[in-house]
Every structure is written in structure tokens, then in C-alpha cells.
Write an enzyme that holds these catalytic residues in place. Structure first.
Site, mmCIF file in Angstrom:
data_model
loop_
_atom_site.group_PDB
_atom_site.id
_atom_site.type_symbol
_atom_site.label_atom_id
_atom_site.label_comp_id
_atom_site.label_asym_id
_atom_site.label_seq_id
_atom_site.Cartn_x
_atom_site.Cartn_y
_atom_site.Cartn_z
ATOM 1 N N ASN A 1 -10.060 0.044 0.801
ATOM 2 C CA ASN A 1 -8.601 0.224 0.774
ATOM 3 C C ASN A 1 -8.092 -0.381 -0.532
ATOM 4 O OD1 ASN A 1 -5.833 -0.205 1.022
ATOM 5 N ND2 ASN A 1 -5.912 -0.797 3.170
ATOM 6 N N HIS B 1 -2.897 7.424 3.052
ATOM 7 C CA HIS B 1 -3.371 6.166 2.481
ATOM 8 C C HIS B 1 -4.693 5.788 3.131
ATOM 9 C CE1 HIS B 1 -3.805 2.046 1.408
ATOM 10 N NE2 HIS B 1 -3.376 1.557 2.552
ATOM 11 N N CYS C 1 0.826 -1.210 0.000
ATOM 12 C CA CYS C 1 0.000 0.000 0.000
ATOM 13 C C CYS C 1 0.861 1.261 0.000
ATOM 14 C CB CYS C 1 -0.929 0.008 1.205
ATOM 15 S SG CYS C 1 -2.038 -1.393 1.258
HETATM 16 O O1 UT7 Z 1 -3.355 -0.973 3.947
HETATM 17 C C1 UT7 Z 1 -2.352 -1.625 4.625
HETATM 18 C C2 UT7 Z 1 -2.213 -1.107 5.998
HETATM 19 N N1 UT7 Z 1 -3.230 -1.676 6.836
HETATM 20 C C3 UT7 Z 1 -3.640 -1.083 7.938
HETATM 21 O O2 UT7 Z 1 -3.201 -0.020 8.262
HETATM 22 C C4 UT7 Z 1 -4.658 -1.819 8.761
HETATM 23 C C5 UT7 Z 1 -4.587 -1.422 10.200
HETATM 24 N N2 UT7 Z 1 -5.535 -2.127 11.056
HETATM 25 C C6 UT7 Z 1 -6.862 -1.960 10.996
HETATM 26 O O3 UT7 Z 1 -7.378 -1.235 10.164
HETATM 27 C C7 UT7 Z 1 -7.695 -2.634 12.078
HETATM 28 O O4 UT7 Z 1 -6.846 -3.394 12.897
HETATM 29 C C8 UT7 Z 1 -8.826 -3.539 11.531
HETATM 30 C C9 UT7 Z 1 -9.936 -2.674 10.909
HETATM 31 C C10 UT7 Z 1 -8.284 -4.533 10.522
HETATM 32 C C11 UT7 Z 1 -9.477 -4.330 12.695
HETATM 33 O O5 UT7 Z 1 -9.976 -3.444 13.663
HETATM 34 P P1 UT7 Z 1 -9.554 -3.573 15.195
HETATM 35 O O6 UT7 Z 1 -10.284 -2.519 15.896
HETATM 36 O O7 UT7 Z 1 -8.055 -3.559 15.276
HETATM 37 O O8 UT7 Z 1 -10.157 -4.993 15.608
HETATM 38 P P2 UT7 Z 1 -9.477 -6.210 16.368
HETATM 39 O O9 UT7 Z 1 -8.869 -7.142 15.390
HETATM 40 O O10 UT7 Z 1 -8.640 -5.695 17.504
HETATM 41 O O11 UT7 Z 1 -10.750 -6.920 16.992
HETATM 42 C C12 UT7 Z 1 -11.573 -6.291 17.997
HETATM 43 C C13 UT7 Z 1 -12.771 -7.178 18.300
HETATM 44 C C14 UT7 Z 1 -12.388 -8.615 18.668
HETATM 45 O O12 UT7 Z 1 -13.379 -9.075 19.569
HETATM 46 P P3 UT7 Z 1 -13.091 -9.078 21.157
HETATM 47 O O13 UT7 Z 1 -11.897 -9.949 21.339
HETATM 48 O O14 UT7 Z 1 -12.844 -7.645 21.527
HETATM 49 O O15 UT7 Z 1 -14.378 -9.639 21.725
HETATM 50 C C15 UT7 Z 1 -12.507 -9.387 17.361
HETATM 51 O O16 UT7 Z 1 -12.800 -10.737 17.561
HETATM 52 O O17 UT7 Z 1 -13.610 -7.299 17.127
HETATM 53 C C16 UT7 Z 1 -13.681 -8.680 16.706
HETATM 54 N N3 UT7 Z 1 -13.568 -8.694 15.258
HETATM 55 C C17 UT7 Z 1 -14.616 -8.579 14.440
HETATM 56 N N4 UT7 Z 1 -15.937 -8.485 14.673
HETATM 57 C C18 UT7 Z 1 -16.740 -8.361 13.615
HETATM 58 C C19 UT7 Z 1 -12.432 -8.741 14.512
HETATM 59 N N5 UT7 Z 1 -12.725 -8.653 13.204
HETATM 60 C C20 UT7 Z 1 -14.078 -8.570 13.128
HETATM 61 C C21 UT7 Z 1 -14.983 -8.433 12.045
HETATM 62 N N6 UT7 Z 1 -16.311 -8.325 12.342
HETATM 63 N N7 UT7 Z 1 -14.561 -8.377 10.771
#
Ligand code: UT7
Length: 352
Positions: free
Chosen positions: A300, A269, A122
Site C-alpha cells: 500500500n 486504492h 491515501c
Molecule cells: O490505506 C489506508 C486505508 N487502510 C485500509 O483500508 C486498511 C483496512 N484494514 C485492513 O486492511 C485490515 O484490517 C488489516 C489487514 C490491517 C488487518 O486485517 P483484519 O482481518 O482486519 O485483522 P484483525 O486486526 O481483525 O485481526 C484478526 C486476528 C486477530 O486474532 P484473533 O483475535 O482473531 O485471535 C489478531 O490478533 O489476526 C490477529 N492479527 C495478526 N496475526 C498475524 C492481527 N494482526 C496480525 C498480524 N499477523 N500482522
């Protein structure tokens, strides 16, 4: 000893024109959630995404790159015969060999020029802009066509909660050339291979070669090698971004010799609207400075996201040609590249 001639380049350069292509098919969060165990609310809340576009029918990375390149050339007013190099920033060109640049140059009617692919995830557009600027400043080309194009949808696992809802397809391009005043700062760019495994395919090239060997003599129809699916440790990338990117942004202002108060538009980005809001706040940019938010309806698009986001802002009037922008690309590698740049004029031929 003979003296070997050196090129004389242009020091003052700018983005002279921009073009983009957005796939026809709009995919909502609800549609993604027909397969993915998630919800529209969760996706919008955590990433800022409502819709993304995925290629369909006769659309391909090649057709999108050519359409965006064609528009950038027309919108720049530069005669295509003057373009001295083409850079295709992409991580999703379908073949390793042949790479895409020469084919795209041929399709654009500029066959024969140096044309090559630049792979930096990216971060690709920022890296491409840095390389293009250096080609011009060193005199290796008078005009460069830089295209960022991706078909991220091909490598998505529709059941993967970490990637399925994030990525989209599209292409954006700029023509860069000489200008009266300088419009592109030196780049602040870098990489962090220690965290390389945070974004990648589910098997690496060495494993692929092993598999290729073990598939020798077998029928690819009945023994497919399998698709390369993208995996991302989102929270790990988020943490890396929070530490690395504010420093990169501050350095970009520094090397450009401008202050944050000079910045009129912020184009990070389009990875996550929350990351971008945080960066804007931490950098101390004024609330009323327009910030790109193309992620909301485009997702993205990796190396295509910055030119797509600039185009969206120019077409909708959120930003104007000639304004001073802070650009920041980042992603797989992990890698990043930031610049201060003057925005190109609003496109007369737009993607929507
Ligand atoms: O372009 C390349 C560069 N990429 C980036 O910069 C990406 C950077 N990261 C992100 O954008 C974020 O980390 C994401 C959008 C991918 C994920 O968001 P997050 O707030 O970091 O979520 P997480 O993985 O920490 O998960 C939080 C909670 C978890 O549940 P508990 O443990 O708090 O109960 C996950 O199990 O959300 C849950 N979860 C979801 N729930 C519904 C994780 N993914 C999902 C999902 N739908 N898709």
C-alpha cells in the site's frame, strides 16, 4: 465598477501520460516477519500482499517523485514548458517547511510554476485529480503535473502488527491537459473527521510543539524528539470503508453519467485486496472486468497507489489506454475521492 477578467478553461480534459517509479529493493513477507510476529500466509490471506518495495541507497521521496514526473512528462509528449502547475500528493514529504512541490518542480526543470503539496493520506491521488481537473476547467493552468509519492517505510514500526506489513514506497504521476473528448468526470469526494483517529501518527502536531518547547536548549543529538510512527486501527477503517465506499462508487458513476456496464477497468486504492474484491462484487461489476492488484507486489503506497496500479495494468496489458476506468482513493482523514476517467496511453518509458 470595473469588470475583472476571468479565466477561460478547458472543459474536456484527460490524463495524457503516466509515469512511475518503483524502489529497487523488494521486501518479501518473510523478510518483514523476521521482525514482525506474523506469517507470510496470514499477511497474504488478510491483505493480498506478497511483497512491497522500500527505498534504499540514494532513493528518496524527492528522487522518486522526480523520476515519476519525468516519465509522465515524456510519456505524455507534452512540452514541459506548457505545464502550468504541479501538485505533489504526499503525506510523507520529510519537512513541513519547506513543502516539496517547488523543489520537485525545480528538479524537473519547471521552476517558477505554481507548485504545492496536497495532503489527504491515501486519498491524495483522488483529491489531486479533482483539484487538477478544476484548475484546468477554471483556466488556472493548461496542463497540470500531478505526482503521488510516498516513503511510508520511514514511519513504520517494524513490530506493529497493524501497519508493518502493509505499507510500501513508490511514486506515480500523470500529466493532465485538454483533450477532444472529456476523460475525467467530476469528483465524488468527502471526509469523515469523526473517525480521524483511525489512522494517524503516534503523536499529533500539538504534542510535537509541546515537545519542541520542552526540548529548547537541549542537544538534539542526545535528546532526539523521536520518530513519528504510523498507527492504524485496521478493522475500524475496514468497517468504515464497507459503508462509505460503495455509496461513493455509485455516486461517481451517477455524476459521470455512465452505468456500471460501461466501466472497463476498476482501479481502487491498493489498501487491501479483500476490501477491493468486496467492493467490486457489491457494486455488481462483471467478474471479467480487470481490477488493479498492484498491492500484491508493491504494498500500500498511499497517495502513489492509484497511478502505480494504473501503470502496472497498462505495462502488463491487463488494461489498455483509452479504456473507461472507475477510480477510488481512500484513507487517512478519513477521506475518499472517486472519479470515472479514461486511462492514459500505455507508457513508452515504464518503471519495470
Ligand atoms: O490505506 C489506508 C486505508 N487502510 C485500509 O483500508 C486498511 C483496512 N484494514 C485492513 O486492511 C485490515 O484490517 C488489516 C489487514 C490491517 C488487518 O486485517 P483484519 O482481518 O482486519 O485483522 P484483525 O486486526 O481483525 O485481526 C484478526 C486476528 C486477530 O486474532 P484473533 O483475535 O482473531 O485471535 C489478531 O490478533 O489476526 C490477529 N492479527 C495478526 N496475526 C498475524 C492481527 N494482526 C496480525 C498480524 N499477523 N500482522
Amino acid at each position: 465598477m470595473v469588470s475583472i477578467a476571468i479565466n477561460k478553461g478547458h472543459q474536456n480534459i484527460a490524463m495524457l501520460g503516466i509515469g512511475a517509479y518503483r524502489p529497487r529493493r523488494i521486501v518479501s513477507n518473510d523478510e518483514v516477519c523476521e521482525t514482525l510476529d506474523s506469517t507470510d500466509e496470514w499477511i497474504y490471506d488478510r491483505s493480498g500482499i506478497r511483497n512491497r518495495r522500500w527505498v534504499s541507497g540514494d532513493e528518496s521521496l524527492r528522487s522518486m517523485a522526480v523520476a515519476a514526473g519525468e516519465r509522465a512528462i515524456k510519456n505524455s509528449g507534452v512540452d514541459r514548458s506548457k505545464i502550468g502547475a504541479l501538485i505533489l500528493a504526499s503525506s510523507t514529504w520529510p519537512d513541513i517547511t519547506p513543502h516539496g512541490g517547488p523543489t520537485v518542480a525545480h528538479d524537473l526543470g519547471i521552476n517558477g510554476i505554481p507548485a504545492f503539496d496536497l495532503v489527504s493520506g491515501c486519498g491524495g491521488f483522488g483529491y489531486g485529480l479533482a483539484v487538477a481537473a478544476d484548475l484546468l476547467r477554471s483556466g488556472s493552468a493548461d496542463y497540470v503535473l500531478l505526482i503521488g509519492a510516498e516513503t511510508m517505510s520511514f514511519s513504520l514500526d517494524p513490530h506493529d502488527r497493524g501497519t508493518a506489513f502493509i505499507f510500501g514506497d513508490g511514486a506515480g504521476a500523470v500529466v493532465i491537459g485538454p483533450s477532444q473528448e472529456n476523460g475525467i468526470s467530476p469528483a465524488v469526494w468527502g471526509s469523515d473527521g469523526e473517525n480521524a483517529s483511525a489512522i494517524g501518527q503516534n503523536f499529533n502536531i500539538l504534542e510535537m510543539m509541546d515537545r519542541a518547547e520542552s526540548y529548547q536548549g537541549k542537544d538534539p543529538e542526545t535528546d532526539p524528539v523521536g520518530r513519528m510512527l504510523l498507527r492504524m486501527e485496521g478493522p475500524r477503517v475496514f468497517r468504515w470503508a464497507a459503508v462509505t465506499l460503495p455509496r461513493a462508487l455509485a455516486s461517481a458513476l451517477d455524476v459521470a453519467g455512465v452505468s456500471k456496464d460501461d466501466i472497463e477497468v476498476f482501479v481502487p486504492h491498493q489498501a487491501n485486496a479483500r476490501i477491493n474484491e468486496l467492493m467490486k462484487k457489491n457494486l455488481g461489476l462483471a467478474d471479467d472486468i480487470p481490477m488493479a492488484n498492484d498491492i500484491e507486489n508493491t504494498g500500500n503506497t498511499s497517495a502513489a497507489s492509484i497511478p502505480l496500479a494504473i501503470e502496472e495494468m497498462l505495462v502488463t496489458g491487463k488494461a489498455k489506454g483509452g479504456q473507461l476506468a472507475l477510480l477510488l482513493a481512500f484513507g487517512a482523514g478519513l477521506s475518499y475521492a472517486g472519479q470515472v476517467a479514461v486511462l492514459p496511453p500505455a507508457p513508452t518509458e515504464a518503471s519495470f
